[in-house]
Design a protein around this motif. Structure first.
Motif, short mmCIF file in Angstrom:
data_model
loop_
_atom_site.label_atom_id
_atom_site.label_comp_id
_atom_site.label_asym_id
_atom_site.label_seq_id
_atom_site.Cartn_x
_atom_site.Cartn_y
_atom_site.Cartn_z
N TRP A 1 44.61 61.64 38.71
CA TRP A 1 45.24 62.56 37.76
C TRP A 1 45.01 62.13 36.32
O TRP A 1 45.01 62.96 35.42
N ARG A 2 44.81 60.84 36.11
CA ARG A 2 44.65 60.33 34.75
C ARG A 2 43.27 59.72 34.58
O ARG A 2 42.81 58.95 35.43
N ASN A 3 42.60 60.03 33.48
CA ASN A 3 41.30 59.42 33.21
C ASN A 3 41.41 57.91 33.15
O ASN A 3 40.49 57.19 33.56
N ALA A 4 42.55 57.41 32.68
CA ALA A 4 42.73 55.97 32.49
C ALA A 4 42.74 55.19 33.79
O ALA A 4 42.54 53.96 33.79
N ASP A 5 42.96 55.85 34.93
CA ASP A 5 43.01 55.14 36.21
C ASP A 5 41.63 54.82 36.77
O ASP A 5 41.49 53.94 37.62
N ILE A 6 40.60 55.54 36.33
CA ILE A 6 39.27 55.36 36.91
C ILE A 6 38.66 53.99 36.59
O ILE A 6 38.12 53.34 37.50
N PRO A 7 38.68 53.49 35.35
CA PRO A 7 38.09 52.17 35.11
C PRO A 7 38.71 51.07 35.97
O PRO A 7 37.99 50.20 36.49
N ASP A 8 40.02 51.10 36.15
CA ASP A 8 40.67 50.08 36.98
C ASP A 8 40.26 50.23 38.45
O ASP A 8 40.11 49.23 39.17
N LEU A 9 40.10 51.47 38.90
CA LEU A 9 39.66 51.70 40.28
C LEU A 9 38.24 51.18 40.48
O LEU A 9 37.94 50.54 41.50
N LEU A 10 37.36 51.43 39.52
CA LEU A 10 35.99 50.93 39.62
C LEU A 10 35.97 49.40 39.62
O LEU A 10 35.19 48.78 40.37
N ASP A 11 36.83 48.79 38.82
CA ASP A 11 36.91 47.32 38.81
C ASP A 11 37.36 46.80 40.17
O ASP A 11 36.86 45.76 40.65
N ALA A 12 38.30 47.49 40.81
CA ALA A 12 38.77 47.07 42.13
C ALA A 12 37.67 47.18 43.18
O ALA A 12 37.54 46.32 44.06
N ILE A 13 36.84 48.23 43.07
CA ILE A 13 35.72 48.38 44.01
C ILE A 13 34.70 47.27 43.77
O ILE A 13 34.20 46.64 44.72
N ARG A 14 34.39 47.01 42.51
CA ARG A 14 33.43 45.93 42.21
C ARG A 14 33.94 44.58 42.69
O ARG A 14 33.17 43.74 43.17
N SER A 15 35.25 44.37 42.55
CA SER A 15 35.83 43.12 43.02
C SER A 15 35.63 42.96 44.52
O SER A 15 35.30 41.87 45.01
N GLN A 16 35.81 44.05 45.27
CA GLN A 16 35.59 44.00 46.70
C GLN A 16 34.12 43.72 47.02
O GLN A 16 33.81 42.91 47.91
N LEU A 17 33.22 44.35 46.31
CA LEU A 17 31.80 44.18 46.60
C LEU A 17 31.31 42.76 46.27
O LEU A 17 30.26 42.34 46.78
N ALA A 18 32.06 42.04 45.45
CA ALA A 18 31.69 40.65 45.12
C ALA A 18 32.13 39.67 46.21
O ALA A 18 31.70 38.51 46.20
N ARG A 19 32.97 40.14 47.14
CA ARG A 19 33.46 39.24 48.19
C ARG A 19 32.40 39.02 49.27
O ARG A 19 31.65 39.92 49.62
N PRO A 20 32.35 37.81 49.84
CA PRO A 20 31.33 37.47 50.85
C PRO A 20 31.71 37.98 52.25
O PRO A 20 32.26 37.24 53.06
N VAL A 21 31.42 39.23 52.53
CA VAL A 21 31.79 39.80 53.84
C VAL A 21 30.77 39.45 54.92
O VAL A 21 31.09 39.45 56.11
N LEU A 22 29.51 39.15 54.52
CA LEU A 22 28.48 38.76 55.48
C LEU A 22 27.45 37.93 54.74
O LEU A 22 26.80 38.41 53.80
N GLU A 23 27.31 36.67 55.14
CA GLU A 23 26.40 35.74 54.47
C GLU A 23 24.99 36.33 54.41
O GLU A 23 24.48 36.88 55.38
N GLY A 24 24.39 36.22 53.24
CA GLY A 24 23.01 36.69 53.08
C GLY A 24 22.89 38.13 52.64
O GLY A 24 21.77 38.64 52.52
N THR A 25 24.01 38.80 52.40
CA THR A 25 23.96 40.17 51.91
C THR A 25 24.57 40.23 50.51
O THR A 25 25.41 39.41 50.15
N THR A 26 24.11 41.22 49.74
CA THR A 26 24.67 41.46 48.41
C THR A 26 25.02 42.94 48.29
O THR A 26 24.41 43.79 48.94
N ALA A 27 25.99 43.23 47.44
CA ALA A 27 26.42 44.61 47.26
C ALA A 27 26.64 44.90 45.78
O ALA A 27 27.03 44.01 45.01
#
Length: 391
Positions: A267-293
Motif C-alpha cells: 500500500w505504501r511506496n516506502a515499504d518496497i525498499p525494506d522488502l527488497l532488502d529482506a529478499i536480498r538478505s535471504q539470498l545472501a544466506r548459504p542455503v546450498l554450498e557452491g550456489t550463489t543467488a
C-alpha cells in the motif's frame, strides 16, 4: 451554490439522457475495432476516431507518433480560469485480432458486452460526453482541460509512462476513466507493484555418473523461495507472489541455473525498499554450498502506489456529495490492481480512479458495463470536473 449545482445536475442529466443512444452508437463503433496493444493499426484507428471527436469539440490535439505501438493523444482546451484538470485513459485492449468480429457488442437487458466495453472504451466515451454535457450548460470555469489517451496501458514494457508523468505535473487534479467497480465503488487507493527476478547459479554435472560434483541451482532456488514466501505480510498489505519458475536443461543434468519471477505489492511506496532488502538478505544466506543467488530489479519500471492522501480523501468526499445529489451513493475502494492513476499520484497530484460506467469481468469474453449506470456516472464525472475545476 447548492441551488446552482442542483440546476446544473438537472441540465446535465437531461443532456446525457437525450444523447444516450448516440453514446451507445459510438460505443458500438469503438468496440468493433480490434485494438489489442500490439495491433498498432487498430489502436491507431481508435485514436483517429477520438482525435476527430476531440478536435470537433474545440480541443487542440497533439498526436504523438510511435513506430511499434499505437500513437498517443494529448488534447488540451483552455477554460476561463480555475484549476487544471486531467482526464486520463487508454485506447488499447487485451483482445486479439478477430475478437471484435467474433463478439460484436450486445445489449442484453441492463448488460452491455463486447471486447473493451469496460476496459475502457466505455470510460473514454464517458469522458467525451461529460465534457459535451458541460459545454451544453456553458460551463468553462476551469483553467485548462487536458485529455490524455495512451496506447500501451495493457502491457508491461511501456513507453507512455514519462508522458503521463509530464502531463500530470501540469495538472492540479485528475480523473481516470477506468470503470467503476462492479459494486459501484470508485478507486481511491492502489498498491505499488514491482516485478523482480531471483537468479541462482550452481554447477552442472552428470546426474547419473557424478551428481556429487554438481550444485543444483533449482534446489537452492526452492530453499530461498520457501523463506521469501514468508515475507507475505512483512508490513500491512505487503504481498509476495512467486509467479514463474524455470531452471535446468534436462533431467540427467544437475541444474546449473534457475530463476523465479516475483510480484511484490504494498500500500505504501516506502515499504518496497525494506522488502527488497529482506529478499536480498535471504539470498545472501548459504542455503546450498557452491550456489550463489542475486536479485534483479528495475524500479524505474515499477508501478508506484496510489496512496489515499488527505487531498484524495477530499475528492472522495466531493464525489460522495455529488452522487448523493444525483440520487445514488458511492464509496471509495482500495485495490491491489494497478492503473495509470498511480503515475499521476506519484507526481503529487490528487486523483480519483474508476470514473467510468459500472462494469466488470475485464479481460474476459464476459466483460461488461451496466446500461443504467452510463448516464448517472457520466453526470458524476461532469460535475466533478465542474466542482474540482472551479476557481
Amino acid at each position: 451554490m447548492e441551488e446552482a449545482l442542483a440546476r446544473d445536475s438537472t441540465k446535465i442529466l437531461s443532456f446525457l439522457e437525450q444523447h444516450l443512444d448516440e453514446y451507445l452508437t459510438d460505443l458500438r463503433t469503438l468496440t468493433a475495432i480490434d485494438s489489442g496493444t500490439l495491433h498498432k493499426p487498430g489502436v491507431d484507428a481508435v485514436q483517429s476516431w477520438l482525435q476527430e471527436r476531440l478536435q470537433a469539440m474545440g480541443f487542440r490535439v497533439e498526436r504523438i507518433a510511435q513506430s511499434r505501438l499505437g500513437d498517443n493523444l494529448l488534447a488540451r482546451r483552455e477554460g476561463e480560469g480555475g484549476k487544471r484538470i486531467l482526464l486520463l485513459g487508454h485506447a488499447d485492449t487485451v483482445f486479439p485480432v478477430g475478437a471484435a468480429a467474433a463478439r460484436p457488442m450486445q445489449i442484453d437487458g441492463n448488460c452491455i458486452r463486447g471486447p473493451g466495453v469496460c476496459d475502457m472504451k466505455g470510460g473514454l466515451l464517458a469522458g467525451l460526453y461529460a465534457v459535451r454535457a458541460l459545454d451544453a450548460i456553458g460551463f468553462r470555469s476551469y483553467g485548462t482541460l487536458q485529455f490524455l489517451i495512451v496506447s500501451d496501458e495493457e502491457i508491461h514494457d511501456r513507453g507512455s509512462i514519462p508522458l503521463i508523468r509530464q502531463v500530470a505535473r501540469a495538472s492540479d487534479v485528475a480523473f481516470t476513466l477506468e470503470a467503476a467497480r462492479a459494486n459501484g465503488d470508485i478507486v481511491t487507493a492502489r498498491k505499488t507493484a514491482v516485478w523482480c527476478t531471483v537468479q541462482v547459479r550452481g554447477k552442472a554435472a552428470h546426474a547419473g555418473v557424478e551428481p556429487e560434483k554438481g550444485r543444483n541451482a533449482i534446489l537452492a532456488l526452492i530453499r530461498h523461495l520457501l523463506e521469501i514466501d514468508k515475507l507475505n505480510g512483512f508490513r500491512p498489505g505487503v504481498t509476495v507472489n512467486i509467479g514463474r519458475i524455470e531452471g535446468g536443461t534436462q533431467p540427467n543434468v544437475v541444474a546449473e541455473e534457475a530463476r523465479a519471477e516475483l510480484d511484490l505489492r504494498a500500500w505504501r511506496n516506502a515499504d518496497i525498499p525494506d522488502l527488497l532488502d529482506a529478499i536480498r538478505s535471504q539470498l545472501a544466506r548459504p542455503v546450498l554450498e557452491g550456489t550463489t543467488a542475486a536479485l534483479d530489479v528495475n524500479l524505474d519500471g515499477a508501478m508506484p502506489a496510489m496512496e489515499r492522501t488527505p487531498a484524495v480523501a477530499a475528492l472522495e468526499a466531493l464525489a460522495q456529495r455529488i452522487a448523493h445529489d444525483l440520487g445514488f451513493t458511492v464509496k471509495g475502494a482500495s485495490t491491489g490492481g494497478a492503473s495509470d492513476a498511480s503515475f499521476v499520484a506519484a507526481e503529487g497530484v490528487p486523483v480519483l480512479d474508476g470514473l467510468g460506467p459500472i462494469g466488470g469481468l475485464d479481460h474476459s469474453p464476459d466483460e461488461y458495463i451496466e446500461l443504467n449506470s452510463i448516464v448517472p456516472r457520466t453526470a458524476l464525472l461532469a460535475l466533478l470536473i465542474a466542482e474540482a475545476g472551479a476557481p
